[in-house]
Design an enzyme around this catalytic site. Sequence first.
Site, PDB file in Angstrom:
ATOM      1  N   GLN A   1      22.503  -1.164  -5.227  1.00 27.55           N
ATOM      2  CA  GLN A   1      22.232  -0.548  -3.933  1.00 27.55           C
ATOM      3  C   GLN A   1      22.243  -1.556  -2.785  1.00 27.55           C
ATOM      4  O   GLN A   1      21.976  -1.199  -1.647  1.00 27.55           O
ATOM      5  CB  GLN A   1      20.924   0.244  -3.960  1.00 27.55           C
TER       6      GLN A   1
ATOM      7  N   GLU B   1       0.814  -1.218   0.000  1.00 23.55           N
ATOM      8  CA  GLU B   1       0.000   0.000   0.000  1.00 23.55           C
ATOM      9  C   GLU B   1       0.855   1.279   0.000  1.00 23.55           C
ATOM     10  O   GLU B   1       0.458   2.298  -0.567  1.00 23.55           O
ATOM     11  CB  GLU B   1      -0.939  -0.049   1.213  1.00 23.55           C
TER      12      GLU B   1
ATOM     13  N   HIS C   1       3.647   1.772  -1.668  1.00 31.00           N
ATOM     14  CA  HIS C   1       3.967   2.059  -3.077  1.00 31.00           C
ATOM     15  C   HIS C   1       2.729   2.569  -3.815  1.00 31.00           C
ATOM     16  O   HIS C   1       2.809   3.483  -4.633  1.00 31.00           O
ATOM     17  CB  HIS C   1       4.433   0.792  -3.805  1.00 31.00           C
TER      18      HIS C   1
END
Length: 280
Positions: A61, A35, A37
Site C-alpha cells: 500500500q 490512542e 488504534h
Amino acid sequence: MQIISSVEEMQSYVTRLRGKGQLIGLAPTMGALHEGHLSLIDMIREKSDVVIVSIFVNPTQFGPNEDYDRYPRQMEADLAACEARGADIVFMPDREDILPPDFSTYIEENEYSQGLCGISRPGHFRGVATIVAILFNVCRPDFAVFGQKDAQQAAVLQKMVKDLYFPVEILVAPIVREGDGLAKSSRNRYLEVGERTDAVRLSQALNIGKDIVAHGNLSVDRIKAEVTHHLSQSRRIRIIYVEIVDKDTMKPEREVRPGQSLLTLAVWLDQTRLIDNMIL
Ligand code: PAF
C-alpha cells in the site's frame, strides 16, 4: 494475550474458536499504535468474544517514493499497549508468509477508490484491499473495525465486503484527536516543533467548514474556498486536495447535505503527508 506470527497457527486457532461459537473481532493495524488504534480495540471488544489486533506494515500500500522504510516500527511498545488495552491475540505475520515471492493476486475496488487519495497515491487502495482480504481469510472475523480518519479506506473496504460477500461486518470508529484538535496519526511523530504548530490548521479548517454549514450555507464552493484559504496561511502546507464528498461513496457533492456530506482534505506539511476529515 497470545502473540501469533504463523499464518497456519492463526488459522487453526480461529477454527477452534469458531467451533466453540465465539465471535471474533479484528482490528487491522500497521503498528506504531496510538490512542486512535486503541479506541478500535474498545469498539470491537463490545461486539466480540475474542479480539485480534493484527500488526503488519503492508508494503503493497506504499508507493515507490513513500515512507515504507521509515514507517515507525515499535513492536515492544505495541505489544504492551495491546495487552494493557485487553486484546486477546496479536497477529504479527512475517512478510514472507503474507506476501511470498510468487504472490500474484490483488483486489481492486474501482469506484470509491478512484478520487481523493486514489489520485495522489496510485495503487494504495489496491494494496489495502488485498491485505485486508488476506487478513479476513486468515483471521475469519465476524467484525472488523477501521478508523474514520481513513474515511476513504473504510468506504472502499465496506464496498469490497459488499461486492465480494465477505461474511464480516465492518465498524467505523470515530477520529481521536489531540487536545488542540490534530487527528492522531502514526505519522504525527514525523512532525518537528514548528510543523506540529501548523498541523493544527487541518482540524481548524474542517471546523471552519462545519461552522459555515451550521450557519445555513450549503455551498460546496464557498466552504472549499474558506478551507483552502485557512490552510494556505501556513507556508509549510501544500494542499493535495480539499473536497466535499458523499460520506459512503466518496463521490463529489454538488451541495452540502448535512449529516451525509464529508469534508475531507490531504496536505503535505513539509515532508509529511497528513489527512483529516469531518462530516458536515
Ligand atoms: O489503516 C491501516 O493501518 C492500514 O491501511 C490497514 C487497514 C491495516 C491495512 O494495511
